[in-house]
Scaffold this motif. Structure first.
Motif, PDB file in Angstrom:
ATOM      1  N   VAL A 291      29.997  13.399 -17.917  1.00 11.40           N
ATOM      2  CA  VAL A 291      28.767  13.702 -18.634  1.00 11.40           C
ATOM      3  C   VAL A 291      27.890  14.554 -17.726  1.00 11.40           C
ATOM      4  N   ASN A 292      27.435  15.700 -18.237  1.00 10.40           N
ATOM      5  CA  ASN A 292      26.618  16.619 -17.454  1.00 10.40           C
ATOM      6  C   ASN A 292      25.260  16.838 -18.106  1.00 10.40           C
ATOM      7  N   PRO A 293      24.229  17.142 -17.314  1.00 10.26           N
ATOM      8  CA  PRO A 293      22.911  17.432 -17.884  1.00 10.26           C
ATOM      9  C   PRO A 293      22.988  18.653 -18.798  1.00 10.26           C
ATOM     10  N   LEU A 294      22.205  18.626 -19.892  1.00  8.72           N
ATOM     11  CA  LEU A 294      22.191  19.750 -20.825  1.00  8.72           C
ATOM     12  C   LEU A 294      21.047  20.711 -20.504  1.00  8.72           C
ATOM     13  N   ARG A 295      19.871  20.174 -20.278  1.00 15.46           N
ATOM     14  CA  ARG A 295      18.723  20.977 -19.842  1.00 15.46           C
ATOM     15  C   ARG A 295      18.064  20.251 -18.681  1.00 15.46           C
ATOM     16  N   ARG A 296      17.804  20.984 -17.603  1.00 16.16           N
ATOM     17  CA  ARG A 296      17.183  20.395 -16.418  1.00 16.16           C
ATOM     18  C   ARG A 296      15.839  21.053 -16.139  1.00 16.16           C
ATOM     19  N   GLU A 297      14.882  20.255 -15.690  1.00 14.13           N
ATOM     20  CA  GLU A 297      13.586  20.757 -15.273  1.00 14.13           C
ATOM     21  C   GLU A 297      13.176  20.080 -13.974  1.00 14.13           C
ATOM     22  N   ILE A 298      12.486  20.833 -13.117  1.00 18.18           N
ATOM     23  CA  ILE A 298      12.063  20.357 -11.804  1.00 18.18           C
ATOM     24  C   ILE A 298      10.539  20.370 -11.740  1.00 18.18           C
ATOM     25  N   LEU A 299       9.956  19.322 -11.137  1.00 19.76           N
ATOM     26  CA  LEU A 299       8.500  19.223 -10.992  1.00 19.76           C
ATOM     27  C   LEU A 299       8.091  19.830  -9.652  1.00 19.76           C
TER      28      LEU A 299
ATOM     29  N   THR B 180      18.016  16.451 -20.228  1.00 18.21           N
ATOM     30  CA  THR B 180      18.489  15.879 -21.484  1.00 18.21           C
ATOM     31  C   THR B 180      19.977  15.579 -21.367  1.00 18.21           C
ATOM     32  N   LEU B 181      20.441  14.668 -22.238  1.00 17.42           N
ATOM     33  CA  LEU B 181      21.812  14.166 -22.199  1.00 17.42           C
ATOM     34  C   LEU B 181      22.478  14.319 -23.565  1.00 17.42           C
ATOM     35  N   PRO B 182      23.810  14.261 -23.592  1.00 22.04           N
ATOM     36  CA  PRO B 182      24.492  14.214 -24.894  1.00 22.04           C
ATOM     37  C   PRO B 182      23.930  13.072 -25.735  1.00 22.04           C
ATOM     38  N   SER B 183      23.780  13.305 -27.017  1.00 16.42           N
ATOM     39  CA  SER B 183      23.110  12.339 -27.888  1.00 16.42           C
ATOM     40  C   SER B 183      23.785  10.975 -27.890  1.00 16.42           C
ATOM     41  N   SER B 184      25.094  10.922 -27.644  1.00 11.66           N
ATOM     42  CA  SER B 184      25.817   9.650 -27.715  1.00 11.66           C
ATOM     43  C   SER B 184      25.491   8.719 -26.555  1.00 11.66           C
ATOM     44  N   VAL B 185      24.962   9.246 -25.438  1.00  9.58           N
ATOM     45  CA  VAL B 185      24.680   8.384 -24.281  1.00  9.58           C
ATOM     46  C   VAL B 185      23.204   8.365 -23.912  1.00  9.58           C
ATOM     47  N   ALA B 186      22.369   9.114 -24.616  1.00 14.01           N
ATOM     48  CA  ALA B 186      20.947   9.174 -24.271  1.00 14.01           C
ATOM     49  C   ALA B 186      20.277   7.829 -24.519  1.00 14.01           C
ATOM     50  N   PRO B 187      19.280   7.466 -23.703  1.00 13.61           N
ATOM     51  CA  PRO B 187      18.558   6.196 -23.916  1.00 13.61           C
ATOM     52  C   PRO B 187      17.953   6.124 -25.307  1.00 13.61           C
ATOM     53  N   ARG B 188      18.074   4.968 -25.943  1.00  9.40           N
ATOM     54  CA  ARG B 188      17.591   4.819 -27.314  1.00  9.40           C
ATOM     55  C   ARG B 188      16.139   4.352 -27.371  1.00  9.40           C
TER      56      ARG B 188
ATOM     57  N   ALA C 191      16.176  16.577 -28.495  1.00 11.18           N
ATOM     58  CA  ALA C 191      17.055  16.027 -27.459  1.00 11.18           C
ATOM     59  C   ALA C 191      16.341  14.929 -26.673  1.00 11.18           C
ATOM     60  N   VAL C 192      17.135  14.031 -26.117  1.00  6.93           N
ATOM     61  CA  VAL C 192      16.609  12.904 -25.343  1.00  6.93           C
ATOM     62  C   VAL C 192      17.316  12.859 -23.997  1.00  6.93           C
TER      63      VAL C 192
END
Length: 463
Positions: free
Chosen positions: A203-211, A139-147, A167-168
């Motif tokens: 800008v840094n990742p807020l939550r990261r997940e790995i598959l 997820t990214l800061p709300s101001s730069v996340a894809p709309r 979050a997006v």
């Protein structure tokens, strides 16, 4: 450690059967770092020695090799009391913990050890950061996340918009498995570097997940929304999925160059050298090569080089094939002409800044050719440690470097954005950018180009 800790049993990945109890939490004041305190000794430490003929102990000093091995990051498995599995992928034994272990032995007190690190994987045990995985999302800061919800393919994978609660962010899949370290750290930060290039704020990742094996696992600790919000007006289109997918391909060719574009400044000379080299690297990886002899084949160039080297060696020596001096001279000239059909540094710079001249007149002074010459001279000066001109004062050199660094950094950022966004969009963004106006004003303040104002030239141009 904070009060938000969880108890469990922990073991080294290479010895999973030998476990000890402990508490896992985060460091006080630093939610990005986990902290593990064990009730027993998991990693063997040096024992205190008794001085011969006395009742006095001394703490054993390790050899450099032993100290390095003791402090090397380890993989620790954790089975928490709530049933959760965790993997601490960069567990580093705290130095203070080593000393306390020895002191506790002297005092006959319970021995504890503590470890600290950044990389923690939730929900499973894996043996190393080289474990192959197929995807990463964050997820990214709300101001730069894809709309807009969308999916876009790139060479070797795909990128899509990802929602996690409120979050997006983005989700990236690769056709070929990639090791966990590359996915979790390098890929995420490389893609996020575009936001920093566009906005001027990291800008840094807020939550990261790995598959991993078709299951998503959280990686690292969640970060809160940043208090300093990046401004997306400079490049609104870049935050959409299609632009990010294009950036995945472009940034993979640029190596570490995207990170240098927003690097915090430290030593002026060093910073300028990084930018000067970055401009050349950008051209090599993005722009087409334009050889000075485009109609000559590779074999034609080799034959010409051999003939020129032979002629030069004959002119400098006896010209006899068996003469060592002849062979040395011939080899030396042949090496010197190896890049005769490659573009010179100044030619590469000219190609990079050419499209920028149309939307940022004045950024490179009154004469762009003089700018490329000055950048080349500064690069050579710092690479080879040439002496400064006897007629130039230190203040004048510093002013020259400041102007070249300021304009060179903008050249890299603008050139990068022009690969992803229409020229008119970038031109419009520059017009509304206060940061760009401040840079022009700072350059003018150095008075490197007398009787010329970068800001006046730019602001007087149509746009």
């Amino acid at each position: 450690m904070t009060e938000d800790t969880r108890r469990g049993r922990f073991s080294l990945s290479e010895e999973p059967e030998r476990t000890c109890s402990g508490s896992l939490g985060v460091l006080d004041g630093d939610n990005s770092r986990w902290h593990l305190v064990l009730d027993q000794e998991l990693v063997e430490s040096s024992r205190p020695d008794m001085l011969e003929g006395t009742n006095t102990y001394r703490l054993t000093e390790r050899s450099p090799g032993e100290s390095v091995r003791a402090s090397a990051p380890r993989v620790i498995f954790g089975d928490l009391n709530d049933g959760t599995k965790v993997t601490l992928l960069d567990a580093q034994l705290d130095v203070v913990s080593v000393i306390l272990t020895q002191l506790n032995r002297l005092r006959r007190e319970p021995i504890t050890q503590s470890f600290t690190g950044w990389r923690i994987l939730h929900g499973t045990h894996i043996g190393s950061l080289s474990r192959l995985c197929h995807g990463v999302r964050w997820t990214l800061p709300s101001s730069v996340a894809p709309r807009a919800s969308a999916t876009s393919n790139f060479d070797g994978g795909s990128l899509t918009r990802w929602e996690h609660g409120d979050a997006v962010g983005v989700e990236v899949h690769f056709d070929t498995p990639t090791d966990l370290l590359d996915l979790a750290d390098h890929v995420t930060h490389r893609i996020c570097s575009l936001y920093a290039i566009a906005s001027g704020i990291d800008v840094n990742p807020l939550r990261r997940e790995i598959l991993i094996d078709n299951t998503w696992h959280q990686f690292g600790a969640d970060s809160p929304q940043p208090t300093r919000t990046p401004q997306t007006d400079f490049l609104p289109a870049a935050v959409e999925v299609e632009r990010l997918a294009q950036w995945v391909e472009l940034s993979s060719r640029l190596g570490v160059l995207p990170f240098t574009m927003r690097r915090n400044r430290s030593v002026l000379q060093q910073d300028l050298q990084i930018v000067a080299s970055g401009l050349e690297g950008f051209h090599r990886h993005v722009f087409p090569e334009e050889p000075p002899f485009p109609d000559a084949s590779e074999n034609d160039i080799k034959q010409a080089n051999r003939a020129a080297a032979k002629a030069a060696a004959e002119n400098l020596t006896s010209g006899t094939k068996g003469d060592p001096a002849f062979a040395f001279a011939k080899a030396r000239y042949h090496t010197a002409m190896a890049y005769v059909n490659a573009m010179f540094y100044r030619e590469r710079l000219a190609a990079v800044i050419q499209p920028i001249l149309e939307i940022a007149p004045g950024l490179f002074g009154p004469n762009p050719r003089d700018w490329t010459k000055a950048m080349a001279e500064a690069r050579n000066h710092e690479s080879h440690r040439f002496r400064s001109s006897e007629h130039e004062t230190l203040d004048a050199e510093v002013s020259r470097y400041i102007v070249l660094l300021e304009s060179g950094q903008w050249a890299l950022r603008i050139a990068t954005l022009l690969q992803l966004v229409d020229q008119d969009e970038v031109a419009h963004a520059l017009r509304s950018s206060q940061a760009f106006q401040y840079s022009l004003a700072n350059m003018d303040h150095e008075n490197y180009w007398p009787d010329f104002s970068c800001a006046e030239k730019y602001n007087a141009s149509p746009g």
